[in-house]
Enzyme design. Structure first.
Site, PDB file in Angstrom:
ATOM      1  N   LYS A   1      12.781  -1.722   1.760  1.00  0.00           N
ATOM      2  CA  LYS A   1      11.442  -1.184   1.528  1.00  0.00           C
ATOM      3  C   LYS A   1      11.556   0.296   1.191  1.00  0.00           C
ATOM      4  O   LYS A   1      12.141   1.070   1.955  1.00  0.00           O
ATOM      5  CB  LYS A   1      10.543  -1.387   2.756  1.00  0.00           C
ATOM      6  CG  LYS A   1       9.114  -0.903   2.518  1.00  0.00           C
ATOM      7  CD  LYS A   1       8.130  -1.491   3.515  1.00  0.00           C
ATOM      8  CE  LYS A   1       8.189  -0.832   4.861  1.00  0.00           C
ATOM      9  NZ  LYS A   1       7.029  -1.209   5.719  1.00  0.00           N
TER      10      LYS A   1
ATOM     11  N   SER B   1       0.798  -1.222   0.000  1.00  0.00           N
ATOM     12  CA  SER B   1       0.000   0.000   0.000  1.00  0.00           C
ATOM     13  C   SER B   1       0.831   1.272   0.000  1.00  0.00           C
ATOM     14  O   SER B   1       0.464   2.261  -0.630  1.00  0.00           O
ATOM     15  CB  SER B   1      -0.944   0.005   1.204  1.00  0.00           C
ATOM     16  OG  SER B   1      -0.212  -0.193   2.400  1.00  0.00           O
TER      17      SER B   1
ATOM     18  N   ASP C   1      -1.559  -4.846  12.071  1.00  0.00           N
ATOM     19  CA  ASP C   1      -1.699  -5.175  10.649  1.00  0.00           C
ATOM     20  C   ASP C   1      -1.493  -6.674  10.465  1.00  0.00           C
ATOM     21  O   ASP C   1      -0.440  -7.130  10.001  1.00  0.00           O
ATOM     22  CB  ASP C   1      -0.684  -4.377   9.834  1.00  0.00           C
ATOM     23  CG  ASP C   1      -1.068  -4.275   8.369  1.00  0.00           C
ATOM     24  OD1 ASP C   1      -2.090  -4.874   7.989  1.00  0.00           O
ATOM     25  OD2 ASP C   1      -0.360  -3.592   7.611  1.00  0.00           O
TER      26      ASP C   1
ATOM     27  N   GLY D   1       4.567   1.242  -0.127  1.00  0.00           N
ATOM     28  CA  GLY D   1       5.893   1.099  -0.712  1.00  0.00           C
ATOM     29  C   GLY D   1       6.084  -0.274  -1.310  1.00  0.00           C
ATOM     30  O   GLY D   1       5.234  -1.151  -1.177  1.00  0.00           O
ATOM     31  N   GLN D   2       7.207  -0.459  -1.991  1.00  0.00           N
ATOM     32  CA  GLN D   2       7.523  -1.774  -2.535  1.00  0.00           C
ATOM     33  C   GLN D   2       8.896  -2.206  -2.030  1.00  0.00           C
ATOM     34  O   GLN D   2       9.714  -1.387  -1.617  1.00  0.00           O
ATOM     35  CB  GLN D   2       7.446  -1.789  -4.052  1.00  0.00           C
ATOM     36  CG  GLN D   2       8.385  -0.870  -4.794  1.00  0.00           C
ATOM     37  CD  GLN D   2       8.012  -0.789  -6.279  1.00  0.00           C
ATOM     38  OE1 GLN D   2       6.836  -0.694  -6.648  1.00  0.00           O
ATOM     39  NE2 GLN D   2       9.016  -0.830  -7.151  1.00  0.00           N
TER      40      GLN D   2
END
Length: 435
Positions: free
Chosen positions: A146, A128, A280, A130-131
């Site tokens: 990240k 959502s 989360d 970052g990658q």
């Protein structure tokens, strides 16, 4: 899946994209129902899932995070649709490497090629905010880097403003949740996830909370290679719980129970003993490591609760363990719940909720057939006007999110077993003294 060249910005543009997705999904499901009534095969659910993946994946931000939360409740979809929607956890459309490299240079002062011995241009996870790219340090360690999406802060703010408007529009003159209070809690938590320094601090804090359980692993961090928008961590490898769930029937029952018990400790242990929870809990944040340990990832959403609310949750859990009902005094006076109905009505509702919530705590439980969330939803249909007048404190949002995710993960893994010894021992320790 092709690279997404940019993150759409602007409240109206992002809201329009979501509305368009909803329209197409509705049309797809309607067509699917007609085909099934006519006895024809249909790929409607798969088409719908692909549309959700593409739209929310390209939007990223809070829109994608909300989509990830919804995937926890996709158990009624056919397998092919669950696989597609499950990609929201780690395979959302990626940004071009040039944009990611720019962020790294801005944050760390040099391009990836000068900082790392190796750096993969292809991300192995995209989510959502970052990658994540695999890299190797010049000292030889393999790491996961990240990198926050450029422009994601503005997109997140647009989503949060849309959300606040939505909450206000359904406020029903104050009968529902306090829109401002809840919107501020969501804004505070999601905005905090943009600061990777904060996440690094929460990761180290949570590592200490999990220290009593060496089979729960928090990745090592490199603070010197971490900033507000870049986070460098040890590369842990293994299937996510989401991936395990895709082939769960091939796992022996004892393996499913062990993974479920590890997950339970990772989520409930720090909350019960230290008032802190990893909020989360989607299955992409847990890795089944080859040596039997469980890797715990993504510490952007870690919540420390107030002492009164925390103690209320423990007292309620102990009551359920002992076969008693939740009571009005604990919920209202100790837990900070606002109750706008009579004490008698509230107590009746709490007794019904207790009969539903107690089921996993009475005997060895089969989570594969769990219907707790469905039964609680049925209560909303039976007592709509009463339930909207019972408002939990805003801090309960993150705790509720964590517990709902935990329950859905146990169901997806088809865990069967007895967790009462863990709850009994941990409750006794937690309630023995102040926290």
């Amino acid at each position: 899946m092709s690279d997404d060249p940019s993150i759409p910005s602007g409240r109206l543009k992002r809201l329009t994209r979501i509305a368009g997705m909803a329209t197409q999904v509705g049309a797809s499901l309607a067509t699917d129902r007609v085909k099934r009534l006519l006895g024809r095969e249909s790929d409607g659910h798969a088409v719908m899932a692909q549309r959700v993946l593409e739209t929310l994946g390209s939007l990223k931000g809070a829109a994608l995070k909300a989509g990830q939360a919804l995937t926890l409740f996709s158990s009624q979809l056919p397998p092919e649709a669950r696989v597609i929607i499950g990609k929201l956890f780690s395979q959302a459309p990626r940004l071009p490497f040039a944009e990611i490299a720019t962020v790294i240079q801005e944050e760390l002062g040099a391009p990836p090629s000068e900082i790392f011995a190796e750096f993969s241009e292809e991300p192995f996870a995209a989510a959502s905010l970052g990658q994540v790219h695999e890299a190797r340090l010049r000292t030889g360690e393999r790491v996961a880097v990240k990198v926050q999406y450029p422009g994601i802060a503005a997109a997140l703010e647009d989503d949060l403003r849309n959300l606040e408007s939505l909450l206000k529009s359904v406020g029903m003159g104050g009968l529902l949740l306090d829109a401002h209070e809840y919107a501020e809690e969501i804004r505070r938590e999601l905005s905090g996830e943009l600061d990777y320094r904060r996440e690094l601090a929460q990761l180290e804090h949570y590592r200490g909370l999990l220290a009593p359980w060496p089979d729960l692993v928090v990745p090592k961090a490199w603070p010197e290679l971490s900033t507000g928008r870049v986070l460098t961590l040890e590369r842990l490898e293994g299937p996510t719980l989401n991936e395990l769930a895709h082939d769960v029937d091939s796992l022996p029952e004892e393996v499913r129970f062990r993974r479920g018990e590890q997950l339970l400790r990772a989520v409930c242990g720090p909350w019960m003993l230290h008032r802190t929870i990893h909020a989360d809990t989607h299955p992409g944040n847990y890795l089944a490591l080859p040596d039997g340990r469980l890797g715990v990832l993504d510490f952007g959403s870690v919540k420390t609760g107030s002492e009164p609310f925390w103690r209320c949750t423990l007292v309620c859990a102990r009551a359920l363990m002992e076969g008693s009902s939740l009571d009005w005094v604990t919920i209202h006076e100790q837990g900070g719940f606002h109750i706008g109905i009579s004490k008698d009505k509230a107590q009746k509702l709490l007794e019904e909720i207790s009969r539903i919530a107690v089921t996993p705590l009475q005997e060895p439980y089969d989570y594969a057939t769990d219907t707790i969330i469905e039964k609680l939803s049925e209560l909303k249909l039976r007592y709509p006007l009463d339930l909207i007048r019972i408002r939990p404190p805003a801090e309960s949002l993150m705790v509720g999110r964590a517990m709902a995710g935990l329950l859905q993960n146990l169901r997806a893994l088809k865990v069967r077993g007895d967790f009462r010894p863990f709850f009994r021992n941990t409750l006794n320790t937690a309630l023995a003294g102040p926290r």
